[in-house]
Design a protein around this motif. Sequence first.
Motif, PDB file in Angstrom:
ATOM      1  N   ALA A 163      -2.675  -5.773  -0.556  1.00 46.80           N
ATOM      2  CA  ALA A 163      -3.323  -4.654   0.129  1.00 46.80           C
ATOM      3  C   ALA A 163      -2.284  -3.657   0.647  1.00 46.80           C
ATOM      4  CB  ALA A 163      -4.191  -5.172   1.274  1.00 46.80           C
ATOM      5  N   MET A 164      -1.183  -4.138   1.194  1.00 47.75           N
ATOM      6  CA  MET A 164      -0.135  -3.248   1.698  1.00 47.75           C
ATOM      7  C   MET A 164       0.517  -2.476   0.552  1.00 47.75           C
ATOM      8  SD  MET A 164       1.529  -5.531   4.783  1.00 47.75           S
ATOM      9  CE  MET A 164       2.888  -4.383   5.076  1.00 47.75           C
ATOM     10  N   THR A 165       0.689  -3.110  -0.604  1.00 49.56           N
ATOM     11  CA  THR A 165       1.233  -2.411  -1.767  1.00 49.56           C
ATOM     12  C   THR A 165       0.298  -1.287  -2.201  1.00 49.56           C
ATOM     13  OG1 THR A 165       2.398  -4.393  -2.538  1.00 49.56           O
ATOM     14  CG2 THR A 165       1.925  -2.690  -4.180  1.00 49.56           C
ATOM     15  N   ARG A 166      -0.995  -1.547  -2.125  1.00 47.81           N
ATOM     16  CA  ARG A 166      -1.988  -0.558  -2.554  1.00 47.81           C
ATOM     17  C   ARG A 166      -2.090   0.629  -1.602  1.00 47.81           C
ATOM     18  NH1 ARG A 166      -7.429  -3.361  -3.121  1.00 47.81           N
ATOM     19  NH2 ARG A 166      -8.047  -1.250  -3.779  1.00 47.81           N
ATOM     20  N   LEU A 167      -1.492   0.534  -0.409  1.00 47.94           N
ATOM     21  CA  LEU A 167      -1.425   1.706   0.459  1.00 47.94           C
ATOM     22  C   LEU A 167      -0.670   2.843  -0.229  1.00 47.94           C
ATOM     23  CD1 LEU A 167      -0.612   0.260   4.002  1.00 47.94           C
ATOM     24  CD2 LEU A 167      -2.661   1.554   3.366  1.00 47.94           C
ATOM     25  N   ASP A 168       0.242   2.452  -1.142  1.00 48.14           N
ATOM     26  CA  ASP A 168       1.026   3.441  -1.904  1.00 48.14           C
ATOM     27  C   ASP A 168       1.694   4.435  -0.959  1.00 48.14           C
ATOM     28  OD1 ASP A 168       2.087   4.534  -4.217  1.00 48.14           O
ATOM     29  OD2 ASP A 168       0.399   5.901  -4.541  1.00 48.14           O
ATOM     30  N   ASP A 169       2.305   3.886   0.071  1.00 50.81           N
ATOM     31  CA  ASP A 169       2.933   4.694   1.108  1.00 50.81           C
ATOM     32  C   ASP A 169       4.417   4.336   1.137  1.00 50.81           C
ATOM     33  OD1 ASP A 169       3.896   5.820   3.475  1.00 50.81           O
ATOM     34  OD2 ASP A 169       2.054   5.399   4.585  1.00 50.81           O
ATOM     35  N   PRO A 170       5.304   5.286   0.807  1.00 54.74           N
ATOM     36  CA  PRO A 170       6.738   4.976   0.788  1.00 54.74           C
ATOM     37  C   PRO A 170       7.289   4.566   2.147  1.00 54.74           C
ATOM     38  CG  PRO A 170       6.368   7.345   0.563  1.00 54.74           C
ATOM     39  CD  PRO A 170       5.029   6.685   0.416  1.00 54.74           C
ATOM     40  N   ALA A 171       6.549   4.853   3.211  1.00 54.15           N
ATOM     41  CA  ALA A 171       7.003   4.467   4.547  1.00 54.15           C
ATOM     42  C   ALA A 171       6.654   3.018   4.880  1.00 54.15           C
ATOM     43  CB  ALA A 171       6.389   5.391   5.603  1.00 54.15           C
ATOM     44  N   VAL A 172       5.864   2.387   4.017  1.00 56.34           N
ATOM     45  CA  VAL A 172       5.447   1.000   4.264  1.00 56.34           C
ATOM     46  C   VAL A 172       6.277   0.069   3.389  1.00 56.34           C
ATOM     47  CG1 VAL A 172       3.563  -0.666   4.116  1.00 56.34           C
ATOM     48  CG2 VAL A 172       3.111   1.672   4.899  1.00 56.34           C
ATOM     49  N   ALA A 173       7.064  -0.766   4.025  1.00 57.36           N
ATOM     50  CA  ALA A 173       7.857  -1.744   3.272  1.00 57.36           C
ATOM     51  C   ALA A 173       6.944  -2.867   2.796  1.00 57.36           C
ATOM     52  CB  ALA A 173       8.961  -2.314   4.161  1.00 57.36           C
ATOM     53  N   PRO A 174       7.141  -3.362   1.588  1.00 53.69           N
ATOM     54  CA  PRO A 174       6.262  -4.417   1.074  1.00 53.69           C
ATOM     55  C   PRO A 174       6.409  -5.704   1.879  1.00 53.69           C
ATOM     56  CG  PRO A 174       8.141  -4.089  -0.383  1.00 53.69           C
ATOM     57  CD  PRO A 174       8.174  -2.978   0.610  1.00 53.69           C
ATOM     58  N   LEU A 175       5.286  -6.382   2.020  1.00 54.53           N
ATOM     59  CA  LEU A 175       5.315  -7.689   2.672  1.00 54.53           C
ATOM     60  C   LEU A 175       6.050  -8.669   1.767  1.00 54.53           C
ATOM     61  CD1 LEU A 175       3.962  -8.508   5.388  1.00 54.53           C
ATOM     62  CD2 LEU A 175       2.210  -9.655   4.023  1.00 54.53           C
ATOM     63  N   VAL A 176       6.889  -9.502   2.348  1.00 54.15           N
ATOM     64  CA  VAL A 176       7.659 -10.469   1.565  1.00 54.15           C
ATOM     65  C   VAL A 176       7.392 -11.878   2.090  1.00 54.15           C
ATOM     66  CG1 VAL A 176       9.465  -8.839   0.939  1.00 54.15           C
ATOM     67  CG2 VAL A 176       9.665 -10.148   3.059  1.00 54.15           C
ATOM     68  N   PRO A 177       7.533 -12.879   1.237  1.00 51.68           N
ATOM     69  CA  PRO A 177       7.320 -14.254   1.698  1.00 51.68           C
ATOM     70  C   PRO A 177       8.338 -14.643   2.772  1.00 51.68           C
ATOM     71  CG  PRO A 177       7.325 -14.140  -0.705  1.00 51.68           C
ATOM     72  CD  PRO A 177       7.812 -12.812  -0.211  1.00 51.68           C
ATOM     73  N   LEU A 178       7.889 -15.446   3.722  1.00 54.88           N
ATOM     74  CA  LEU A 178       8.772 -15.919   4.776  1.00 54.88           C
ATOM     75  C   LEU A 178       9.246 -17.348   4.556  1.00 54.88           C
ATOM     76  CD1 LEU A 178       7.121 -14.553   8.055  1.00 54.88           C
ATOM     77  CD2 LEU A 178       8.896 -13.524   6.636  1.00 54.88           C
ATOM     78  N   VAL A 179       8.585 -18.088   3.685  1.00 52.71           N
ATOM     79  CA  VAL A 179       8.953 -19.480   3.461  1.00 52.71           C
ATOM     80  C   VAL A 179      10.129 -19.535   2.490  1.00 52.71           C
ATOM     81  CG1 VAL A 179       8.161 -21.756   2.695  1.00 52.71           C
ATOM     82  CG2 VAL A 179       6.568 -20.194   3.854  1.00 52.71           C
TER      83      VAL A 179
END
Length: 275
Positions: A163-179
């Motif tokens: 969903a965050m990737t689909r924002l298509d907003d260069p100001a939004v960093a992609p969510l990454v796995p934490l494990v």
Amino acid sequence: MKDCSMTEAPRTNPFDTMLKAYLQWGEPVSRAFARAALDRAGLAPGSAVLDSCAGAGALAVAAAQEGHRVRGIDISAGMLGVLTERLTPFPGSAAEHMDALEMIYVDDSFDAAFSVLGVLNFGDAVPAALRGLVRVTRPGGVIGLVHWASTWGAPLFPMMAEAMTRLDDPAVAPLVPLVSDEYMGPAALDAALSQAGCVDVSTTVHEVANLLPEPEVAFDELDSMYLNHERYRALTDEQRSRLRGLFAEEVRAARGADGKGAPAVGHVTIGHLPQ
């Protein structure tokens, strides 16, 4: 589905913040994994059991219900409050505020020590945490671990990432796995427990049901579960507003008529201490 992994955390313990959402949507997963770990451990009646990073007690309460004497430790005040209340009906069982890396128990205090989605998220401190579990467990005792089978952990995280990737907003960093991927897979898990001093170590894969909220309320229901992700916390109100609808679409696509999404997949590793 309590998971001790996180980035640089805000001042408030994120596990306190997510308590309500965790109990509703995460704990059923943790409880199913804990059940698998207890079943595999084959404990003798009335065993002394440690649950490290116990959270609200997915394993601790199940063990106490079986008649074992349980100590559940955690550093989240919110989780411990729930666990204390849940263990009150069971004499000989209690919750304690204690860091898994600084346990005050004497050597050989327990017949078995478990950590469900806990100490394997401690990064460079994992070996020390495992040695701690071994230290407080008697010769011939059991060590049980549950860990995610994916670096994303629970299935709800890749949905938010998309969903965050689909924002298509260069100001939004992609969510990454934490494990971390360091303990992914049976071979790595078996090696970790073996190096800590266990023998007869084996790992099994378990898929458990994963319930999802109705799409229209999913963002609000699950919001606090994402707050240990720094990039999620950085979203502006405007970005969150746009994300709400996109996340609803992701949940709608993943959620079956039975309310379940893709199963949560984890590894259960059981080792024994030499006599």
